[in-house]
Design a protein around this motif. Structure first.
Motif, PDB file in Angstrom:
ATOM      1  N   ARG A   1      39.322  73.022  60.308  1.00 53.30           N
ATOM      2  CA  ARG A   1      40.378  73.996  60.608  1.00 53.30           C
ATOM      3  C   ARG A   1      41.757  73.361  60.445  1.00 53.30           C
ATOM      4  NH1 ARG A   1      42.617  74.285  65.376  1.00 53.30           N
ATOM      5  NH2 ARG A   1      40.778  73.439  66.434  1.00 53.30           N
ATOM      6  N   LEU A   2      41.921  72.140  60.929  1.00 48.05           N
ATOM      7  CA  LEU A   2      43.220  71.475  60.849  1.00 48.05           C
ATOM      8  C   LEU A   2      43.578  71.116  59.412  1.00 48.05           C
ATOM      9  CD1 LEU A   2      42.854  69.201  63.987  1.00 48.05           C
ATOM     10  CD2 LEU A   2      44.401  71.144  63.739  1.00 48.05           C
ATOM     11  N   LEU A   3      42.605  70.688  58.632  1.00 43.98           N
ATOM     12  CA  LEU A   3      42.871  70.353  57.232  1.00 43.98           C
ATOM     13  C   LEU A   3      43.248  71.599  56.445  1.00 43.98           C
ATOM     14  CD1 LEU A   3      40.015  67.777  56.555  1.00 43.98           C
ATOM     15  CD2 LEU A   3      42.474  67.294  56.631  1.00 43.98           C
ATOM     16  N   ARG A   4      42.572  72.693  56.697  1.00 45.62           N
ATOM     17  CA  ARG A   4      42.891  73.940  56.000  1.00 45.62           C
ATOM     18  C   ARG A   4      44.276  74.462  56.380  1.00 45.62           C
ATOM     19  NH1 ARG A   4      37.223  77.421  56.462  1.00 45.62           N
ATOM     20  NH2 ARG A   4      36.089  76.303  54.823  1.00 45.62           N
TER      21      ARG A   4
ATOM     22  N   ARG B   1      35.710  64.805  52.141  1.00 48.30           N
ATOM     23  CA  ARG B   1      36.683  65.338  51.193  1.00 48.30           C
ATOM     24  C   ARG B   1      36.441  66.823  50.909  1.00 48.30           C
ATOM     25  NH1 ARG B   1      36.274  63.777  46.198  1.00 48.30           N
ATOM     26  NH2 ARG B   1      38.262  64.754  45.736  1.00 48.30           N
ATOM     27  N   GLU B   2      35.193  67.246  51.034  1.00 50.18           N
ATOM     28  CA  GLU B   2      34.824  68.620  50.705  1.00 50.18           C
ATOM     29  C   GLU B   2      34.855  69.524  51.929  1.00 50.18           C
ATOM     30  OE1 GLU B   2      30.958  67.820  49.316  1.00 50.18           O
ATOM     31  OE2 GLU B   2      31.617  66.683  47.554  1.00 50.18           O
ATOM     32  N   LEU B   3      35.187  68.950  53.100  1.00 46.42           N
ATOM     33  CA  LEU B   3      35.048  69.679  54.358  1.00 46.42           C
ATOM     34  C   LEU B   3      35.887  70.944  54.420  1.00 46.42           C
ATOM     35  CD1 LEU B   3      33.666  69.526  57.138  1.00 46.42           C
ATOM     36  CD2 LEU B   3      35.656  68.286  57.977  1.00 46.42           C
ATOM     37  N   GLY B   4      37.132  70.869  53.975  1.00 49.01           N
ATOM     38  CA  GLY B   4      37.999  72.037  54.082  1.00 49.01           C
ATOM     39  C   GLY B   4      38.398  72.608  52.741  1.00 49.01           C
ATOM     40  N   ALA B   5      37.571  72.360  51.720  1.00 50.27           N
ATOM     41  CA  ALA B   5      37.968  72.704  50.361  1.00 50.27           C
ATOM     42  C   ALA B   5      37.736  74.159  49.974  1.00 50.27           C
ATOM     43  CB  ALA B   5      37.229  71.797  49.373  1.00 50.27           C
ATOM     44  N   ARG B   6      37.008  74.936  50.800  1.00 50.52           N
ATOM     45  CA  ARG B   6      36.756  76.356  50.523  1.00 50.52           C
ATOM     46  C   ARG B   6      36.138  76.563  49.141  1.00 50.52           C
ATOM     47  NH1 ARG B   6      39.559  79.906  53.987  1.00 50.52           N
ATOM     48  NH2 ARG B   6      41.103  78.897  55.309  1.00 50.52           N
ATOM     49  N   GLY B   7      35.229  75.691  48.743  1.00 53.01           N
ATOM     50  CA  GLY B   7      34.542  75.883  47.471  1.00 53.01           C
ATOM     51  C   GLY B   7      35.310  75.428  46.249  1.00 53.01           C
TER      52      GLY B   7
ATOM     53  N   ARG C   1      38.392  70.331  43.923  1.00 50.81           N
ATOM     54  CA  ARG C   1      39.031  69.149  44.485  1.00 50.81           C
ATOM     55  C   ARG C   1      38.844  69.120  46.003  1.00 50.81           C
ATOM     56  NH1 ARG C   1      45.552  69.478  44.295  1.00 50.81           N
ATOM     57  NH2 ARG C   1      45.882  71.129  45.829  1.00 50.81           N
ATOM     58  N   GLY C   2      39.081  67.951  46.592  1.00 43.35           N
ATOM     59  CA  GLY C   2      38.770  67.774  47.997  1.00 43.35           C
ATOM     60  C   GLY C   2      39.786  68.387  48.940  1.00 43.35           C
ATOM     61  N   ALA C   3      39.504  68.189  50.248  1.00 45.16           N
ATOM     62  CA  ALA C   3      40.368  68.738  51.278  1.00 45.16           C
ATOM     63  C   ALA C   3      41.485  67.780  51.655  1.00 45.16           C
ATOM     64  CB  ALA C   3      39.533  69.070  52.517  1.00 45.16           C
ATOM     65  N   LEU C   4      41.314  66.506  51.369  1.00 43.63           N
ATOM     66  CA  LEU C   4      42.335  65.514  51.690  1.00 43.63           C
ATOM     67  C   LEU C   4      42.176  64.325  50.751  1.00 43.63           C
ATOM     68  CD1 LEU C   4      41.454  63.440  54.896  1.00 43.63           C
ATOM     69  CD2 LEU C   4      39.766  64.581  53.500  1.00 43.63           C
ATOM     70  N   ALA C   5      43.256  63.555  50.633  1.00 43.97           N
ATOM     71  CA  ALA C   5      43.186  62.320  49.852  1.00 43.97           C
ATOM     72  C   ALA C   5      42.636  61.221  50.739  1.00 43.97           C
ATOM     73  CB  ALA C   5      44.575  61.947  49.340  1.00 43.97           C
ATOM     74  N   ILE C   6      41.865  60.323  50.157  1.00 42.61           N
ATOM     75  CA  ILE C   6      41.321  59.182  50.886  1.00 42.61           C
ATOM     76  C   ILE C   6      41.719  57.910  50.143  1.00 42.61           C
ATOM     77  CG2 ILE C   6      39.241  58.030  51.708  1.00 42.61           C
ATOM     78  CD1 ILE C   6      37.885  60.731  51.890  1.00 42.61           C
ATOM     79  N   VAL C   7      42.354  56.991  50.860  1.00 41.50           N
ATOM     80  CA  VAL C   7      42.774  55.725  50.272  1.00 41.50           C
ATOM     81  C   VAL C   7      42.113  54.597  51.056  1.00 41.50           C
ATOM     82  CG1 VAL C   7      44.702  54.214  49.673  1.00 41.50           C
ATOM     83  CG2 VAL C   7      44.983  56.706  49.562  1.00 41.50           C
TER      84      VAL C   7
END
Length: 269
Positions: free
Chosen positions: A98-101, A129-135, A138-144
Protein backbone atom coordinates in the motif's frame (compact mmCIF):
# COMPACT_ATOMS: atom_id res chain seq x y z
CA UNK A 1 50.28 17.45 9.26
CA UNK A 2 46.58 18.19 8.85
CA UNK A 3 44.74 16.37 6.08
CA UNK A 4 41.17 17.07 5.03
CA UNK A 5 39.60 14.23 3.05
CA UNK A 6 36.09 15.64 3.38
CA UNK A 7 35.64 16.92 -0.16
CA UNK A 8 33.62 15.84 -3.17
CA UNK A 9 35.83 14.71 -6.02
CA UNK A 10 34.62 13.65 -9.44
CA UNK A 11 36.08 10.27 -10.40
CA UNK A 12 35.36 7.80 -13.17
CA UNK A 13 33.91 5.35 -10.66
CA UNK A 14 31.70 8.01 -9.07
CA UNK A 15 30.37 8.93 -12.52
CA UNK A 16 29.59 5.30 -13.31
CA UNK A 17 27.79 4.90 -9.99
CA UNK A 18 25.79 8.07 -10.61
CA UNK A 19 24.66 6.90 -14.04
CA UNK A 20 23.89 3.35 -12.90
CA UNK A 21 21.88 4.49 -9.86
CA UNK A 22 19.97 7.04 -11.95
CA UNK A 23 19.05 4.29 -14.42
CA UNK A 24 17.98 1.92 -11.64
CA UNK A 25 15.76 4.58 -10.04
CA UNK A 26 14.22 5.58 -13.38
CA UNK A 27 13.52 1.97 -14.36
CA UNK A 28 12.76 0.75 -10.80
CA UNK A 29 15.32 -1.98 -11.35
CA UNK A 30 17.76 -4.00 -9.26
CA UNK A 31 21.39 -2.84 -9.26
CA UNK A 32 24.38 -4.53 -7.62
CA UNK A 33 27.56 -2.48 -7.10
CA UNK A 34 30.74 -4.24 -6.02
CA UNK A 35 34.11 -2.93 -4.95
CA UNK A 36 36.91 -3.62 -2.50
CA UNK A 37 36.79 -2.43 1.08
CA UNK A 38 37.51 1.28 1.08
CA UNK A 39 36.77 1.78 -2.61
CA UNK A 40 34.26 4.56 -1.87
CA UNK A 41 31.18 2.69 -3.11
CA UNK A 42 28.92 3.53 -0.16
CA UNK A 43 29.59 7.27 -0.28
CA UNK A 44 29.24 7.35 -4.07
CA UNK A 45 25.92 5.49 -3.91
CA UNK A 46 24.48 7.81 -1.26
CA UNK A 47 25.45 10.88 -3.27
CA UNK A 48 23.93 9.33 -6.40
CA UNK A 49 20.69 8.51 -4.57
CA UNK A 50 20.45 12.04 -3.20
CA UNK A 51 20.92 13.36 -6.72
CA UNK A 52 18.20 11.02 -8.05
CA UNK A 53 15.52 12.43 -5.76
CA UNK A 54 14.39 8.98 -4.62
CA UNK A 55 13.17 8.29 -1.10
CA UNK A 56 15.75 5.94 0.39
CA UNK A 57 14.80 2.97 2.56
CA UNK A 58 17.63 1.28 4.47
CA UNK A 59 17.20 -1.71 6.81
CA UNK A 60 18.84 -1.16 10.20
CA UNK A 61 19.84 -4.75 11.06
CA UNK A 62 23.64 -4.76 11.32
CA UNK A 63 24.07 -8.52 10.88
CA UNK A 64 23.57 -8.80 7.13
CA UNK A 65 23.74 -12.61 7.22
CA UNK A 66 20.55 -12.58 9.31
CA UNK A 67 18.73 -9.87 7.37
CA UNK A 68 15.37 -11.26 6.21
CA UNK A 69 12.62 -10.06 3.93
CA UNK A 70 10.55 -9.34 7.04
CA UNK A 71 13.25 -6.87 8.15
CA UNK A 72 13.14 -5.19 4.74
CA UNK A 73 9.34 -4.91 4.82
CA UNK A 74 9.55 -3.37 8.30
CA UNK A 75 12.07 -0.82 7.04
CA UNK A 76 9.73 0.15 4.18
CA UNK A 77 6.86 0.70 6.62
CA UNK A 78 9.03 2.72 9.04
CA UNK A 79 10.69 4.90 6.40
CA UNK A 80 7.57 5.62 4.31
CA UNK A 81 5.08 6.23 7.12
CA UNK A 82 4.54 6.77 10.82
CA UNK A 83 2.88 3.37 11.13
CA UNK A 84 4.19 0.47 13.19
CA UNK A 85 5.05 -2.63 11.16
CA UNK A 86 2.46 -5.38 11.61
CA UNK A 87 3.57 -8.59 13.27
CA UNK A 88 2.62 -11.14 10.63
CA UNK A 89 4.58 -11.24 7.39
CA UNK A 90 1.40 -11.20 5.31
CA UNK A 91 0.03 -8.10 7.05
CA UNK A 92 3.42 -6.40 6.86
CA UNK A 93 3.64 -7.15 3.13
CA UNK A 94 0.19 -5.59 2.71
CA UNK A 95 1.37 -2.44 4.46
CA UNK A 96 4.46 -2.22 2.28
CA UNK A 97 2.46 -2.75 -0.92
CA UNK A 98 0.00 0.00 0.00
CA UNK A 99 2.78 2.44 0.89
CA UNK A 100 4.78 1.71 -2.26
CA UNK A 101 1.71 2.20 -4.45
CA UNK A 102 0.92 5.47 -2.71
CA UNK A 103 4.45 6.90 -2.75
CA UNK A 104 4.65 10.37 -4.30
CA UNK A 105 7.92 9.59 -6.08
CA UNK A 106 10.43 6.79 -6.67
CA UNK A 107 11.52 4.68 -3.71
CA UNK A 108 14.97 3.07 -3.53
CA UNK A 109 15.90 0.27 -1.16
CA UNK A 110 19.60 0.40 -0.23
CA UNK A 111 21.38 -2.57 1.35
CA UNK A 112 25.08 -2.18 2.12
CA UNK A 113 27.40 -5.18 2.65
CA UNK A 114 25.00 -7.19 0.51
CA UNK A 115 27.64 -9.86 -0.16
CA UNK A 116 26.59 -11.33 3.20
CA UNK A 117 22.90 -11.70 2.35
CA UNK A 118 21.34 -15.15 2.51
CA UNK A 119 20.23 -16.53 -0.87
CA UNK A 120 16.62 -16.72 0.35
CA UNK A 121 16.70 -13.00 1.15
CA UNK A 122 18.01 -12.30 -2.35
CA UNK A 123 15.15 -14.28 -3.85
CA UNK A 124 12.75 -12.35 -1.64
CA UNK A 125 14.09 -9.05 -2.97
CA UNK A 126 13.20 -10.13 -6.50
CA UNK A 127 9.61 -10.78 -5.37
CA UNK A 128 9.59 -7.52 -3.41
CA UNK A 129 10.18 -5.51 -6.58
CA UNK A 130 6.90 -6.87 -7.93
CA UNK A 131 4.94 -6.28 -4.72
CA UNK A 132 3.25 -3.03 -5.69
CA UNK A 133 3.63 -3.18 -9.44
CA UNK A 134 -0.07 -3.81 -10.29
CA UNK A 135 0.85 -6.25 -13.05
CA UNK A 136 3.29 -3.90 -14.79
CA UNK A 137 6.54 -5.29 -16.18
CA UNK A 138 8.77 -3.01 -14.11
CA UNK A 139 9.08 -3.27 -10.35
CA UNK A 140 7.53 -1.35 -7.50
CA UNK A 141 10.79 0.13 -6.23
CA UNK A 142 14.46 0.38 -7.12
CA UNK A 143 16.85 -1.87 -5.23
CA UNK A 144 20.53 -1.00 -4.87
CA UNK A 145 22.92 -3.52 -3.32
CA UNK A 146 26.53 -2.74 -2.47
CA UNK A 147 29.22 -5.16 -1.36
CA UNK A 148 32.71 -6.49 -1.85
CA UNK A 149 31.36 -8.94 -4.43
CA UNK A 150 28.26 -9.17 -6.63
CA UNK A 151 25.61 -10.65 -4.34
CA UNK A 152 23.18 -11.34 -7.18
CA UNK A 153 25.61 -13.65 -8.98
CA UNK A 154 25.00 -16.32 -6.31
CA UNK A 155 21.33 -16.67 -7.28
CA UNK A 156 20.92 -17.03 -11.08
CA UNK A 157 17.25 -16.02 -11.23
CA UNK A 158 18.13 -12.80 -9.39
CA UNK A 159 21.32 -12.12 -11.32
CA UNK A 160 19.59 -12.41 -14.67
CA UNK A 161 17.14 -9.70 -13.63
CA UNK A 162 19.69 -7.25 -12.31
CA UNK A 163 22.53 -5.01 -13.48
CA UNK A 164 26.01 -5.20 -12.02
CA UNK A 165 28.64 -2.47 -11.78
CA UNK A 166 32.17 -3.37 -10.61
CA UNK A 167 34.24 -0.40 -9.44
CA UNK A 168 37.63 -0.16 -11.14
CA UNK A 169 39.45 1.93 -8.54
CA UNK A 170 41.11 5.32 -8.69
CA UNK A 171 43.29 6.22 -11.65
CA UNK A 172 46.77 7.67 -11.15
CA UNK A 173 45.52 11.15 -12.02
CA UNK A 174 42.66 10.86 -9.53
CA UNK A 175 45.03 9.67 -6.79
CA UNK A 176 47.37 12.61 -7.31
CA UNK A 177 44.43 15.02 -7.38
CA UNK A 178 43.00 13.59 -4.16
CA UNK A 179 46.37 13.89 -2.41
CA UNK A 180 46.72 17.52 -3.47
CA UNK A 181 43.13 18.20 -2.41
CA UNK A 182 43.63 16.70 1.05
CA UNK A 183 47.19 17.87 1.76
CA UNK A 184 47.46 21.08 -0.25
CA UNK A 185 50.95 22.57 0.02
CA UNK A 186 51.88 19.75 2.37
CA UNK A 187 52.88 17.46 -0.48
CA UNK A 188 55.12 18.06 -3.45
CA UNK A 189 53.97 17.18 -6.96
CA UNK A 190 56.68 14.53 -7.30
CA UNK A 191 55.59 12.89 -4.06
CA UNK A 192 51.94 12.80 -5.13
CA UNK A 193 52.98 11.33 -8.47
CA UNK A 194 55.10 8.65 -6.74
CA UNK A 195 52.26 7.54 -4.46
CA UNK A 196 49.88 7.54 -7.44
CA UNK A 197 52.11 4.98 -9.16
CA UNK A 198 51.56 2.44 -6.38
CA UNK A 199 48.63 0.10 -7.13
CA UNK A 200 47.61 0.10 -3.47
CA UNK A 201 46.69 3.77 -3.74
CA UNK A 202 43.83 2.95 -6.13
CA UNK A 203 41.77 2.29 -3.00
CA UNK A 204 40.64 5.33 -1.00
CA UNK A 205 41.46 3.91 2.46
CA UNK A 206 44.81 2.50 1.40
CA UNK A 207 45.72 5.79 -0.29
CA UNK A 208 44.98 7.67 2.93
CA UNK A 209 47.13 5.24 4.92
CA UNK A 210 50.01 5.75 2.47
CA UNK A 211 49.61 9.53 2.71
CA UNK A 212 49.77 9.40 6.51
CA UNK A 213 52.86 7.22 6.38
CA UNK A 214 54.56 9.64 4.00
CA UNK A 215 53.62 12.59 6.23
CA UNK A 216 55.23 10.83 9.21
CA UNK A 217 58.44 10.41 7.21
CA UNK A 218 58.41 14.15 6.49
CA UNK A 219 57.99 14.93 10.19
CA UNK A 220 60.82 12.57 11.17
CA UNK A 221 63.28 14.39 8.92
CA UNK A 222 62.31 17.73 10.44
CA UNK A 223 59.10 18.82 8.76
CA UNK A 224 58.14 20.51 5.53
CA UNK A 225 56.16 19.22 2.56
CA UNK A 226 56.20 15.51 1.78
CA UNK A 227 58.90 14.86 -0.81
CA UNK A 228 59.31 12.05 -3.32
CA UNK A 229 61.97 10.56 -1.01
CA UNK A 230 59.50 10.58 1.91
CA UNK A 231 56.89 8.90 -0.27
CA UNK A 232 59.37 6.27 -1.48
CA UNK A 233 60.41 5.40 2.06
CA UNK A 234 56.81 5.23 3.26
CA UNK A 235 55.81 3.00 0.37
CA UNK A 236 58.63 0.60 1.13
CA UNK A 237 57.82 0.38 4.82
CA UNK A 238 54.12 -0.14 4.16
CA UNK A 239 55.00 -2.84 1.64
CA UNK A 240 57.00 -4.68 4.31
CA UNK A 241 54.20 -4.38 6.88
CA UNK A 242 51.38 -5.55 4.63
CA UNK A 243 51.61 -7.23 1.25
CA UNK A 244 49.62 -5.51 -1.52
CA UNK A 245 46.08 -6.85 -1.78
CA UNK A 246 46.15 -6.65 -5.57
CA UNK A 247 48.71 -8.40 -7.74
CA UNK A 248 49.96 -7.23 -11.11
CA UNK A 249 47.28 -9.10 -13.03
CA UNK A 250 44.55 -7.48 -10.95
CA UNK A 251 46.04 -4.04 -11.52
CA UNK A 252 46.23 -4.66 -15.27
CA UNK A 253 42.56 -5.62 -15.27
CA UNK A 254 41.74 -2.46 -13.28
CA UNK A 255 43.49 -0.21 -15.77
CA UNK A 256 41.89 -2.04 -18.69
CA UNK A 257 38.49 -1.49 -17.07
CA UNK A 258 39.23 2.21 -16.71
CA UNK A 259 40.19 2.53 -20.34
CA UNK A 260 37.14 0.61 -21.48
CA UNK A 261 34.76 2.57 -19.31
CA UNK A 262 34.72 0.07 -16.47
CA UNK A 263 31.08 -0.80 -16.67
CA UNK A 264 29.78 -4.36 -16.74
CA UNK A 265 26.01 -4.72 -16.83
CA UNK A 266 23.62 -7.54 -17.26
CA UNK A 267 20.42 -6.69 -19.14
CA UNK A 268 17.18 -7.45 -17.33
CA UNK A 269 15.76 -10.72 -18.53
Amino acid sequence: MNMNWDFDMATLDAGRVRDAVAAAVAELGLLSISGRRGSGKTLSVWRALERSGATVVEPIRLDRERLTLADVLAAIVRDLSTERPRHSNEARAGQARRLLRGAAGPVALLIDDAHGLHHNTLRGLKRLRELGARGRRRGALAIVLTGQSDATSRVPEVGLRSAHLALAGLTAGEIAGALRGAMGAGIEEAAAARIAQDPRAANWLDMQALARAAAREAELRGGGPVTAADAEKALGERREQTAPERDGADDARRMAAVRAGGRAARSAA
